[in-house]
Design a protein around this motif. Structure first.
Motif, PDB file in Angstrom:
ATOM      1  N   PHE A  94     -16.922  21.922  -2.171  1.00 41.53           N
ATOM      2  CA  PHE A  94     -16.702  22.642  -3.419  1.00 41.53           C
ATOM      3  C   PHE A  94     -17.959  22.631  -4.274  1.00 41.53           C
ATOM      4  O   PHE A  94     -18.340  23.658  -4.845  1.00 41.53           O
ATOM      5  N   HIS A  95     -18.612  21.488  -4.333  1.00 40.77           N
ATOM      6  CA  HIS A  95     -19.820  21.364  -5.151  1.00 40.77           C
ATOM      7  C   HIS A  95     -20.920  22.292  -4.647  1.00 40.77           C
ATOM      8  O   HIS A  95     -21.566  22.987  -5.434  1.00 40.77           O
ATOM      9  N   ILE A  96     -21.108  22.317  -3.325  1.00 40.62           N
ATOM     10  CA  ILE A  96     -22.178  23.138  -2.762  1.00 40.62           C
ATOM     11  C   ILE A  96     -21.819  24.618  -2.805  1.00 40.62           C
ATOM     12  O   ILE A  96     -22.617  25.447  -3.251  1.00 40.62           O
ATOM     13  N   LEU A  97     -20.633  24.958  -2.302  1.00 39.13           N
ATOM     14  CA  LEU A  97     -20.289  26.369  -2.117  1.00 39.13           C
ATOM     15  C   LEU A  97     -19.823  27.061  -3.392  1.00 39.13           C
ATOM     16  O   LEU A  97     -19.981  28.278  -3.509  1.00 39.13           O
ATOM     17  N   VAL A  98     -19.269  26.339  -4.346  1.00 42.20           N
ATOM     18  CA  VAL A  98     -18.748  26.983  -5.553  1.00 42.20           C
ATOM     19  C   VAL A  98     -19.615  26.672  -6.764  1.00 42.20           C
ATOM     20  O   VAL A  98     -20.192  27.569  -7.382  1.00 42.20           O
ATOM     21  N   PHE A  99     -19.739  25.395  -7.099  1.00 37.93           N
ATOM     22  CA  PHE A  99     -20.412  25.041  -8.343  1.00 37.93           C
ATOM     23  C   PHE A  99     -21.907  25.346  -8.300  1.00 37.93           C
ATOM     24  O   PHE A  99     -22.439  26.037  -9.170  1.00 37.93           O
ATOM     25  N   MET A 100     -22.607  24.814  -7.299  1.00 32.26           N
ATOM     26  CA  MET A 100     -24.064  25.030  -7.236  1.00 32.26           C
ATOM     27  C   MET A 100     -24.399  26.496  -6.969  1.00 32.26           C
ATOM     28  O   MET A 100     -25.384  27.006  -7.491  1.00 32.26           O
ATOM     29  N   SER A 101     -23.574  27.167  -6.179  1.00 26.88           N
ATOM     30  CA  SER A 101     -23.812  28.590  -5.931  1.00 26.88           C
ATOM     31  C   SER A 101     -23.604  29.392  -7.206  1.00 26.88           C
ATOM     32  O   SER A 101     -24.370  30.314  -7.507  1.00 26.88           O
ATOM     33  N   GLY A 102     -22.564  29.061  -7.970  1.00 26.47           N
ATOM     34  CA  GLY A 102     -22.343  29.750  -9.238  1.00 26.47           C
ATOM     35  C   GLY A 102     -23.457  29.488 -10.229  1.00 26.47           C
ATOM     36  O   GLY A 102     -23.910  30.395 -10.944  1.00 26.47           O
ATOM     37  N   LEU A 103     -23.943  28.257 -10.269  1.00 24.65           N
ATOM     38  CA  LEU A 103     -25.060  27.926 -11.152  1.00 24.65           C
ATOM     39  C   LEU A 103     -26.327  28.651 -10.724  1.00 24.65           C
ATOM     40  O   LEU A 103     -27.068  29.176 -11.567  1.00 24.65           O
ATOM     41  N   SER A 104     -26.567  28.713  -9.427  1.00 23.89           N
ATOM     42  CA  SER A 104     -27.741  29.425  -8.918  1.00 23.89           C
ATOM     43  C   SER A 104     -27.661  30.914  -9.245  1.00 23.89           C
ATOM     44  O   SER A 104     -28.653  31.527  -9.652  1.00 23.89           O
ATOM     45  N   TRP A 105     -26.481  31.497  -9.088  1.00 23.09           N
ATOM     46  CA  TRP A 105     -26.342  32.916  -9.413  1.00 23.09           C
ATOM     47  C   TRP A 105     -26.522  33.146 -10.914  1.00 23.09           C
ATOM     48  O   TRP A 105     -27.153  34.118 -11.331  1.00 23.09           O
ATOM     49  N   ALA A 106     -25.979  32.253 -11.735  1.00 23.32           N
ATOM     50  CA  ALA A 106     -26.082  32.415 -13.186  1.00 23.32           C
ATOM     51  C   ALA A 106     -27.527  32.309 -13.661  1.00 23.32           C
ATOM     52  O   ALA A 106     -27.921  32.993 -14.611  1.00 23.32           O
ATOM     53  N   LEU A 107     -28.335  31.486 -12.997  1.00 26.47           N
ATOM     54  CA  LEU A 107     -29.710  31.301 -13.441  1.00 26.47           C
ATOM     55  C   LEU A 107     -30.676  32.313 -12.853  1.00 26.47           C
ATOM     56  O   LEU A 107     -31.649  32.700 -13.507  1.00 26.47           O
ATOM     57  N   THR A 108     -30.428  32.758 -11.606  1.00 21.22           N
ATOM     58  CA  THR A 108     -31.400  33.638 -10.940  1.00 21.22           C
ATOM     59  C   THR A 108     -30.889  35.040 -10.684  1.00 21.22           C
ATOM     60  O   THR A 108     -31.675  35.918 -10.360  1.00 21.22           O
ATOM     61  N   HIS A 109     -29.585  35.274 -10.792  1.00 25.23           N
ATOM     62  CA  HIS A 109     -28.961  36.575 -10.520  1.00 25.23           C
ATOM     63  C   HIS A 109     -29.287  37.087  -9.121  1.00 25.23           C
ATOM     64  O   HIS A 109     -29.506  38.278  -8.909  1.00 25.23           O
ATOM     65  N   THR A 110     -29.365  36.142  -8.170  1.00 26.93           N
ATOM     66  CA  THR A 110     -29.514  36.490  -6.754  1.00 26.93           C
ATOM     67  C   THR A 110     -28.356  35.863  -5.989  1.00 26.93           C
ATOM     68  O   THR A 110     -27.693  34.951  -6.465  1.00 26.93           O
ATOM     69  N   ASN A 111     -28.135  36.337  -4.776  1.00 27.48           N
ATOM     70  CA  ASN A 111     -27.034  35.849  -3.960  1.00 27.48           C
ATOM     71  C   ASN A 111     -27.398  34.485  -3.372  1.00 27.48           C
ATOM     72  O   ASN A 111     -28.280  34.384  -2.519  1.00 27.48           O
ATOM     73  N   PRO A 112     -26.743  33.418  -3.794  1.00 20.85           N
ATOM     74  CA  PRO A 112     -27.102  32.091  -3.277  1.00 20.85           C
ATOM     75  C   PRO A 112     -26.663  31.878  -1.833  1.00 20.85           C
ATOM     76  O   PRO A 112     -27.223  31.043  -1.134  1.00 20.85           O
ATOM     77  N   TYR A 113     -25.676  32.642  -1.372  1.00 21.43           N
ATOM     78  CA  TYR A 113     -25.194  32.447  -0.004  1.00 21.43           C
ATOM     79  C   TYR A 113     -26.208  32.919   1.023  1.00 21.43           C
ATOM     80  O   TYR A 113     -26.242  32.428   2.151  1.00 21.43           O
ATOM     81  N   GLN A 114     -27.077  33.864   0.670  1.00 24.52           N
ATOM     82  CA  GLN A 114     -28.166  34.246   1.574  1.00 24.52           C
ATOM     83  C   GLN A 114     -29.121  33.074   1.748  1.00 24.52           C
ATOM     84  O   GLN A 114     -29.613  32.831   2.853  1.00 24.52           O
ATOM     85  N   HIS A 115     -29.377  32.364   0.673  1.00 27.88           N
ATOM     86  CA  HIS A 115     -30.245  31.187   0.763  1.00 27.88           C
ATOM     87  C   HIS A 115     -29.594  30.094   1.618  1.00 27.88           C
ATOM     88  O   HIS A 115     -30.259  29.484   2.461  1.00 27.88           O
ATOM     89  N   ILE A 116     -28.297  29.862   1.434  1.00 27.59           N
ATOM     90  CA  ILE A 116     -27.588  28.855   2.205  1.00 27.59           C
ATOM     91  C   ILE A 116     -27.559  29.258   3.686  1.00 27.59           C
ATOM     92  O   ILE A 116     -27.756  28.418   4.579  1.00 27.59           O
ATOM     93  N   ARG A 117     -27.354  30.552   3.969  1.00 22.23           N
ATOM     94  CA  ARG A 117     -27.346  31.040   5.349  1.00 22.23           C
ATOM     95  C   ARG A 117     -28.716  30.863   5.992  1.00 22.23           C
ATOM     96  O   ARG A 117     -28.831  30.537   7.173  1.00 22.23           O
ATOM     97  N   GLY A 118     -29.786  31.028   5.211  1.00 27.48           N
ATOM     98  CA  GLY A 118     -31.133  30.878   5.740  1.00 27.48           C
ATOM     99  C   GLY A 118     -31.500  29.427   6.033  1.00 27.48           C
ATOM    100  O   GLY A 118     -32.428  29.167   6.779  1.00 27.48           O
ATOM    101  N   MET A 119     -30.787  28.483   5.412  1.00 29.91           N
ATOM    102  CA  MET A 119     -31.076  27.068   5.649  1.00 29.91           C
ATOM    103  C   MET A 119     -30.603  26.606   7.023  1.00 29.91           C
ATOM    104  O   MET A 119     -31.107  25.637   7.567  1.00 29.91           O
ATOM    105  N   GLY A 120     -29.598  27.271   7.578  1.00 31.42           N
ATOM    106  CA  GLY A 120     -29.016  26.812   8.859  1.00 31.42           C
ATOM    107  C   GLY A 120     -29.655  27.420   9.994  1.00 31.42           C
ATOM    108  O   GLY A 120     -30.415  27.275  10.786  1.00 31.42           O
TER     109      GLY A 120
END
Length: 120
Positions: A94-120
Motif C-alpha cells: 500500500f505504501h509503495i503502490l498507493v501512497f508514494m505513487s500518489g505523492l510522486s504524481w502530486a509533486l511531478t505530475h508524471t505517471n509513477p507506475y512507469q517508473h516502477i515498471r522500469g525498475m523491474g
C-alpha cells in the motif's frame, strides 16, 4: 541529552579556537586533535564490532526462547507471526503502490507506475 549536545558543540568550538591560536606559533604541536581523532576511530571500531555481533546475539535469544516453548505454543506463535508478516507486506505494498505513487504524481505530475515498471 541536550546538555551533552550543547557541551559537545562548545567543546568543538573551543578546539577550533585553540587550533587557530596555535597555528600562529608553528613550534607548538597540536595534541588535542589527534587524540580526538584516535578516540573517534576506537569508538567506531567498537560500534562496528557490536553491529557485527548483533545478529548472533539476536539469534541466540530467539533460539533460547524457542527451545523453552512447547509445540502447541510454538504453532500458535508461528501462526500469529504469519498474520503479522502478511499484514506488514500488505502495508508495504500500500505504501509503495498507493501512497508514494500518489505523492510522486502530486509533486511531478508524471505517471509513477512507469517508473516502477522500469525498475523491474
Amino acid at each position: 541529552m541536550l546538555g551533552l549536545i550543547l557541551f559537545a558543540i562548545a567543546f568543538g568550538i573551543a578546539i577550533v579556537v585553540c587550533r587557530r591560536a596555535t597555528n600562529l606559533d608553528q613550534d607548538h604541536g597540536d595534541l588535542l586533535l589527534p587524540l580526538i581523532s584516535q578516540t573517534l576511530d576506537a569508538t567506531l571500531l567498537l560500534v562496528l564490532m557490536i553491529v557485527k555481533t548483533t545478529p548472533v546475539a539476536v539469534a541466540s535469544l530467539l533460539l533460547g526462547a524457542l527451545a523453552q516453548t512447547s509445540m502447541p505454543d510454538l504453532a500458535r506463535s508461528m501462526s500469529s507471526l504469519g498474520v503479522l508478516v502478511l499484514g506488514m507486506l500488505c502495508a508495504f505494498l500500500f505504501h509503495i503502490l498507493v501512497f508514494m505513487s500518489g505523492l510522486s504524481w502530486a509533486l511531478t505530475h508524471t505517471n509513477p507506475y512507469q517508473h516502477i515498471r522500469g525498475m523491474g
